[in-house]
Each structure stands twice: as C-alpha cells, then as structure tokens.
Design a protein around this motif. Sequence first.
Motif, PDB file in Angstrom:
ATOM      1  N   ASP A   1       1.947 -16.830   0.606  1.00  0.00           N
ATOM      2  CA  ASP A   1       3.250 -17.483   0.552  1.00  0.00           C
ATOM      3  C   ASP A   1       4.041 -17.350   1.846  1.00  0.00           C
ATOM      4  O   ASP A   1       5.200 -17.745   1.916  1.00  0.00           O
ATOM      5  CB  ASP A   1       4.081 -16.914  -0.611  1.00  0.00           C
ATOM      6  N   LEU A   2       3.425 -16.790   2.892  1.00  0.00           N
ATOM      7  CA  LEU A   2       4.113 -16.613   4.162  1.00  0.00           C
ATOM      8  C   LEU A   2       3.324 -17.279   5.282  1.00  0.00           C
ATOM      9  O   LEU A   2       2.169 -16.941   5.534  1.00  0.00           O
ATOM     10  CB  LEU A   2       4.297 -15.117   4.471  1.00  0.00           C
TER      11      LEU A   2
ATOM     12  N   LEU B   1       2.446  -0.618   6.595  1.00  0.00           N
ATOM     13  CA  LEU B   1       2.738  -0.995   5.209  1.00  0.00           C
ATOM     14  C   LEU B   1       3.722  -2.168   5.146  1.00  0.00           C
ATOM     15  O   LEU B   1       3.593  -3.054   4.289  1.00  0.00           O
ATOM     16  CB  LEU B   1       3.288   0.206   4.431  1.00  0.00           C
ATOM     17  N   MET B   2       4.697  -2.195   6.046  1.00  0.00           N
ATOM     18  CA  MET B   2       5.642  -3.313   6.094  1.00  0.00           C
ATOM     19  C   MET B   2       4.926  -4.621   6.420  1.00  0.00           C
ATOM     20  O   MET B   2       5.239  -5.677   5.852  1.00  0.00           O
ATOM     21  CB  MET B   2       6.731  -3.029   7.127  1.00  0.00           C
ATOM     22  N   ILE B   3       3.961  -4.557   7.337  1.00  0.00           N
ATOM     23  CA  ILE B   3       3.193  -5.758   7.669  1.00  0.00           C
ATOM     24  C   ILE B   3       2.375  -6.220   6.472  1.00  0.00           C
ATOM     25  O   ILE B   3       2.360  -7.402   6.113  1.00  0.00           O
ATOM     26  CB  ILE B   3       2.275  -5.483   8.872  1.00  0.00           C
ATOM     27  N   ALA B   4       1.707  -5.268   5.837  1.00  0.00           N
ATOM     28  CA  ALA B   4       0.837  -5.610   4.702  1.00  0.00           C
ATOM     29  C   ALA B   4       1.622  -6.199   3.541  1.00  0.00           C
ATOM     30  O   ALA B   4       1.108  -7.068   2.818  1.00  0.00           O
ATOM     31  CB  ALA B   4       0.078  -4.367   4.240  1.00  0.00           C
ATOM     32  N   LEU B   5       2.857  -5.757   3.349  1.00  0.00           N
ATOM     33  CA  LEU B   5       3.663  -6.175   2.197  1.00  0.00           C
ATOM     34  C   LEU B   5       4.726  -7.204   2.554  1.00  0.00           C
ATOM     35  O   LEU B   5       5.579  -7.525   1.716  1.00  0.00           O
ATOM     36  CB  LEU B   5       4.339  -4.947   1.574  1.00  0.00           C
TER      37      LEU B   5
ATOM     38  N   ASP C   1       8.578 -12.045   4.354  1.00  0.00           N
ATOM     39  CA  ASP C   1       9.165 -13.016   5.274  1.00  0.00           C
ATOM     40  C   ASP C   1       8.909 -12.535   6.704  1.00  0.00           C
ATOM     41  O   ASP C   1       8.385 -11.443   6.927  1.00  0.00           O
ATOM     42  CB  ASP C   1      10.658 -13.203   5.003  1.00  0.00           C
ATOM     43  N   VAL C   2       9.299 -13.356   7.667  1.00  0.00           N
ATOM     44  CA  VAL C   2       9.058 -13.032   9.070  1.00  0.00           C
ATOM     45  C   VAL C   2       9.833 -11.790   9.488  1.00  0.00           C
ATOM     46  O   VAL C   2       9.373 -11.002  10.322  1.00  0.00           O
ATOM     47  CB  VAL C   2       9.427 -14.234   9.971  1.00  0.00           C
ATOM     48  N   ALA C   3      11.013 -11.600   8.897  1.00  0.00           N
ATOM     49  CA  ALA C   3      11.821 -10.431   9.230  1.00  0.00           C
ATOM     50  C   ALA C   3      11.071  -9.137   8.915  1.00  0.00           C
ATOM     51  O   ALA C   3      11.089  -8.184   9.715  1.00  0.00           O
ATOM     52  CB  ALA C   3      13.152 -10.463   8.483  1.00  0.00           C
ATOM     53  N   MET C   4      10.397  -9.080   7.764  1.00  0.00           N
ATOM     54  CA  MET C   4       9.624  -7.889   7.413  1.00  0.00           C
ATOM     55  C   MET C   4       8.450  -7.700   8.369  1.00  0.00           C
ATOM     56  O   MET C   4       8.118  -6.574   8.749  1.00  0.00           O
ATOM     57  CB  MET C   4       9.122  -7.972   5.968  1.00  0.00           C
TER      58      MET C   4
END
Length: 475
Positions: free
Chosen positions: A53-54, A104-108, A111-114
């Motif tokens: 979804d991203l 973990l932030m990349i994996a989860l 949106d682009v901000a994360m």
Amino acid sequence: MPSRNLRDTKVPSHTAQYLATLAVCTGALGMGATLGYSSPAGPRMMANSTSDDLTVTLSQFNWVSSSPSLGGAAGGLIAGAGVDCVGRKGAILVFSPVFLFGWLMIALARDVAMLLVGRLACGLAVGAVSIAVPTFVAEIASPDIRGLLGSVFQVMVTTGILSVYVLGAVIPSWRILAGVFAVLPVLTFVSVFFLKESPLYLISKGKEDKAAASLKFYRGKHYAVADELQVLKDSLEESRQRKASAKDLLKSHNLKPFLITLGVFLLTQFSGITAILSYMSSIFQESGSNLSNGVSSSIIAAVMVAMSVISSALVDKAGRKALLVISAATMAIAFNILAQYFAGKESHRAWIDGAAWVPLACLVLFVSAFSVGFGPIPWLLLGELFSPEVKDVAVSLVQVINWSTAFLTTLIFAPLQTSLGNAGMYLLFSGLCVLALAFSAFLVPETKGKTLQEIAAHFGGSPVAGSPQERQKEG
C-alpha cells in the motif's frame, strides 16, 4: 620470519584483538547494509504493486536514498562527544538500539515519513559506528597489526553491501529485507557487551587498574603491560597539559593531519561511491547490460568484499600512500572508459552493440580499486593521524563534513545524471579521481608500522616519555 613466542612478556598475543575487532565490526555490516539497501529496495518502492500500500515517487526516493547520509552527519557529531563521555564500547552499545529502531521503522512504514524516519535513524547509527569502531580498533590494536585490523572495518562494510544486494535479489519485499537486517544490531550489542573498553579511554578517566586489565585482555595474559601503559599515561598527560579545545585544531601539528584526513574523506565521496552504491540497479538498467540488475549488483559487491580482504593483507606491507595512489589512478581509468561507453551509446556508435559487458567490467574495476585504497584507508587514517588531545573534536568534524558530502552527492546524483548525461557525469568523476591521485601522492604521509605517538611526532607534536623519539633524544 621467526616464530612468535606468546610466552614472551614483550610479545603481545593477537587473538583477543582479532575477535574484538570482528565483534565491533558487526556494526560495520549494518553500515554497509544501510548504504546498499536503496539499490535493491528502490525499484520495488517505486513500482505500482498491488501487494503493497506504499509507493514512492522518484523525487521521494531520492530523499529516501540520501537521508542516511544526513543522519550520519548528526550521528558523527553526537558520537564525537559520546566516545569521550560513555567510551568507545559504550557508544557502540548505545547506538545499536537506534539501528534496530531504524530497520523496524522501515519494515513497518505506512507512509514516506516513516520511511524517512527509519532511514535517518539508521544513518544516525551509521555515523556513530563510523567514529566509534575505527577509534576503538586503533586503540586496542598492536602497532604491528593495526593496519590489518583497521582494514577489517571496510571489509565488513562491503560484506554488508554484498549481503543486502544478494538478499535483495531473492527477497521480493523491501519490508522483509529491512526486517532481516534488524537482526544485525542485536548481534552487535550482544557481541560487544562482553568486550573490555579501550585502555586509552579508561586511562583518560583515571581508571588505571581497569586500563591495565584491558591491555592484558587484548595483549594476552603473559604480556607485560607496564611499559605500554606508561606510554599511554604520558601521552594523555601531555594532552591534558596542552588544554586543547576546538581552536587548537588551528595549531600546525593538529591542522595538518586534520586537513589531510578531511581531504581524503572528501575525495572519497567525490569519487561518487555512495551515490553509485545507492543507484547500482538503475545504472545497470540504463547501461543495457545482458545480466539482470540483481546479479550484476551482487557481482560488484562480491568483488568489493574480495578486494577489501586483499587490501587488509596489503596495507601493512605496501603502505597507506601507495594503495591510495594505485586506487585513485585505477578509479580514474575505469570512469574514463565508462564515460566513453555512454558517449558511444548516446551517439549510437556501432561498437556499442557488442560491448554490453563494458559497464559491468568498468564498475568491477572501479570498486576493486576503491576497495583496495579509498575504501579502507580513510577509516584507518581516522584512527591514526590525530593526537589524543584533539581526536574527539577532529573526528567529529571530519565525519560531519564527510556524511554531509555523501548526502549531497547522493541527492544530486540523479539530477546530475539528467543534466550532464551519463558520459559527462562519469567524466567528471574521472577528473575528481585524478585530483585524488595528486592529493594522495603529495600530501598523505606514510604511517605504516608507526605507533600513534610516532605519528603525532611526525606532525610536530612533542614525543612522549618512553616513545622511540624520546629515547633517541635522550641518547
């Protein structure tokens, strides 16, 4: 070569030094994975896939790709102070959870901000690792193997790049790929936790008993540490008497090594290595190579690892300067040939039809040369050239500028490619490598086989009591 008698109280054992270097350099694996991650992940992030979804645009991906270098600048600044406050080992332990959070932030990411937060966090940890690890290794290593151990950092960085390219070729999801590399900071934390802190750092905090125990740990139980401990104490005492601050970098004996180290790092980034590693898949896609992007990228990374291993064996024999000169000359040649290939491709010259192998061959030549010289040696010099009283501030400044330059070169790589064309861009890189050749040949000193105190004396620092220069002076 005479055999080593490890029961000789003047002959250090190398075993603990090897194991400790491998342990802290697991952080370099994460650094390499961070630098190379966007190459296999980028095309999938930008693809319109119904399974995710991203989706990111090209302009957004430029920031995703370059943001770790921006984080690296901040991480270098923080770690420069951190290695003095919590120690070299302590800084590695503190930033390992930051690495874990980033992956973990990349994996989860939703949106682009994360994605950007995750990449920035990984970059923050990369900046810290790039300071803490070379400093730690330089301070625990015996002079006879310091070059070898210092080269392990780059070997592990290139191994991290290889692993992300290879796994990226077989793992279809950029999220799963990030999740796999979240294991690395856990491994780093566990393996480093059981090591002794740097003896130089312990002495700086007045912990002489612990410093002696640390030297015993890294030199072997039969090694007499008193003489080496005294040299370290005298060196630090002299540093304190100088009462160094940031402005002390302007003193000749500090400014010279600072400018030399900064110059080597800037020329490393001007070679385009960070941008090329980030956009490797796109480069092969545009070149018309007969091999798949994943296979070509994996071949490049495997060559980097192999040449980094060769460099680690050569650095204490051939010397730092010679390897830098050879590295720069060969990189210039590789980029020049690559520029000619793309010029021929853009003008539809006939010889290009049977020369689809040229881009891969040129990039293999480029990364081979880089991995022998400008890959490992800047990090080695970072731990060698600075005298103790200015090391923390000097290393921090070099790394902030280094990572800021890496950020800019990665961010502008795609626009530069559009503006100059592939041929013009690689011709520019070739010219910058010629500049690196001249800089290395005329300005970089040879530090092979010298103690840290001897290197400081080379730039005009006073020899400390117990050092070879001081004994010679007394004699």
